[in-house]
Design a protein around this motif. Structure first.
Motif, PDB file in Angstrom:
ATOM      1  N   PRO A  39       0.956  -1.212  -0.024  1.00  0.00           N
ATOM      2  CA  PRO A  39       0.147   0.019   0.011  1.00  0.00           C
ATOM      3  C   PRO A  39       0.850   1.290  -0.010  1.00  0.00           C
ATOM      4  CG  PRO A  39       0.067  -0.807   2.234  1.00  0.00           C
ATOM      5  CD  PRO A  39       1.114  -1.935   1.519  1.00  0.00           C
ATOM      6  N   ASP A  96      -2.831   4.040  -8.642  1.00  0.00           N
ATOM      7  CA  ASP A  96      -3.338   2.617  -8.416  1.00  0.00           C
ATOM      8  C   ASP A  96      -2.841   2.065  -7.190  1.00  0.00           C
ATOM      9  OD1 ASP A  96      -4.125   2.960 -11.068  1.00  0.00           O
ATOM     10  OD2 ASP A  96      -2.586   1.925 -11.791  1.00  0.00           O
ATOM     11  N   CYS A  97      -2.210   2.493  -6.298  1.00  0.00           N
ATOM     12  CA  CYS A  97      -1.829   1.981  -5.063  1.00  0.00           C
ATOM     13  C   CYS A  97      -2.838   2.067  -4.066  1.00  0.00           C
ATOM     14  CB  CYS A  97      -0.330   2.810  -4.687  1.00  0.00           C
ATOM     15  SG  CYS A  97       0.379   2.085  -2.966  1.00  0.00           S
ATOM     16  N   PRO A  98      -3.255   0.813  -3.498  1.00  0.00           N
ATOM     17  CA  PRO A  98      -4.073   1.124  -2.164  1.00  0.00           C
ATOM     18  C   PRO A  98      -3.598   1.693  -1.016  1.00  0.00           C
ATOM     19  CG  PRO A  98      -3.118  -1.197  -2.418  1.00  0.00           C
ATOM     20  CD  PRO A  98      -2.619  -0.483  -3.480  1.00  0.00           C
TER      21      PRO A  98
END
Length: 288
Positions: free
Chosen positions: A24, A100-102
């Protein structure tokens, strides 16, 4: 919730399990990028993007892994700084990677505290590292930032383990963090970091610096990590800090004890002078 099987895992099993999770980022990294580019009206420079990554261990690691994958295909030089990773990937790829990264859970108090220590260690590495011309502070700072990634992954995906280690420490069953980790988990969290680094094929310099025993740069990286932990646990009154300042003087002989103490975040002039005095007594004990 840990399964009964997971409760018996060793460091190798945990490293294999955790290294397969998608990394993340801290929510502030996305917010900072949007806010700064909105104010500017255009994309940030590579240096500014590297500063955002250099303040977020998860994002920095995600960026480094992507850059190293591209480097391996092109057979370029190893990537050992946030700026080097941004330059390797390009600013457009950085934007996509962050978009796009959580986002991780900032309400997780244990994760927040661990991440704050990592950031503090990296800032201290940048400050102290400037006093030696033969060092590259950005590399030491990156190693310091990533030094707690094993514990950060546990807080993210298996918080029962670091919680149990903290409970053992606070209850008095263990006197030091490493002892608590060994008693509860059977391994040091630093060993988990190094195992994951091996699985991810990170540049060889970074595990060496994280291990902290091989040379001046590695010792300075370790010292910054230890000092950040002492600051986080006891503030400027932590009894280990004078010893940290004394060791820093040994590693950076051209710096004065006062200057080294003044680099600790949040310390005032009087506090720095007192720390320097205590460190001097350790180096040259006063006569009885």
């Amino acid at each position: 919730m840990l399964s009964e099987h997971q409760r018996h895992w060793g460091v190798d099993q945990w490293a294999a399990y955790l290294s397969n999770h998608e990394l993340p980022c801290m929510p502030r990294s996305k917010a900072q990028l949007l806010e700064r580019e909105s104010e500017l009206g255009e994309q940030l420079s590579a240096r500014d993007l590297a500063d955002i990554a250099g303040a977020d261990p998860f994002l920095c690691l995600r960026l480094l892994r992507a850059a190293e994958s591209r480097r391996t295909q092109r057979l370029g030089h190893e990537t050992t700084t946030p700026l080097g990773a941004v330059m390797q990937l390009g600013t457009d790829t950085f934007h996509k990677l962050l978009r796009d990264c959580p986002a991780t859970n900032e309400d997780n108090a244990g994760l927040a505290a661990c991440e704050a220590r990592s950031y503090l260690a990296s800032r201290l590495a940048l400050r102290w590292g400037t006093a030696r011309a033969d060092l590259q502070p950005d590399e030491i700072a990156m190693a310091a930032l990533l030094s707690e990634i094993g514990e950060l992954l546990l807080w993210s995906f298996a918080p029962e383990l670091p919680l149990a280690a903290l409970e053992a420490l606070h209850s008095g069953r263990a006197q030091r963090s490493i002892q608590a980790q060994m008693d509860v988990c059977g391994f040091r969290f630093k060993d988990l970091t190094l195992k994951c680094a091996s699985i991810w094929n990170l540049p060889g310099l970074l595990p060496q610096l994280i291990r902290g025993i091989d040379n001046t740069r590695a010792n300075l990286s370790r010292l910054c990590i230890d000092t950040a932990r002492h600051l986080a646990s006891g503030g400027h009154d932590d009894p280990a800090l004078p010893s940290d300042i004394a060791e820093a003087r040994h590693l950076i002989p051209g710096a004065s004890l006062n200057w080294l103490a003044e680099q600790l975040p949040g310390i005032d002039e009087e506090g720095a002078a007192l720390l320097a005095l205590k460190a001097a007594e350790l180096i040259e004990p006063t006569e009885p």
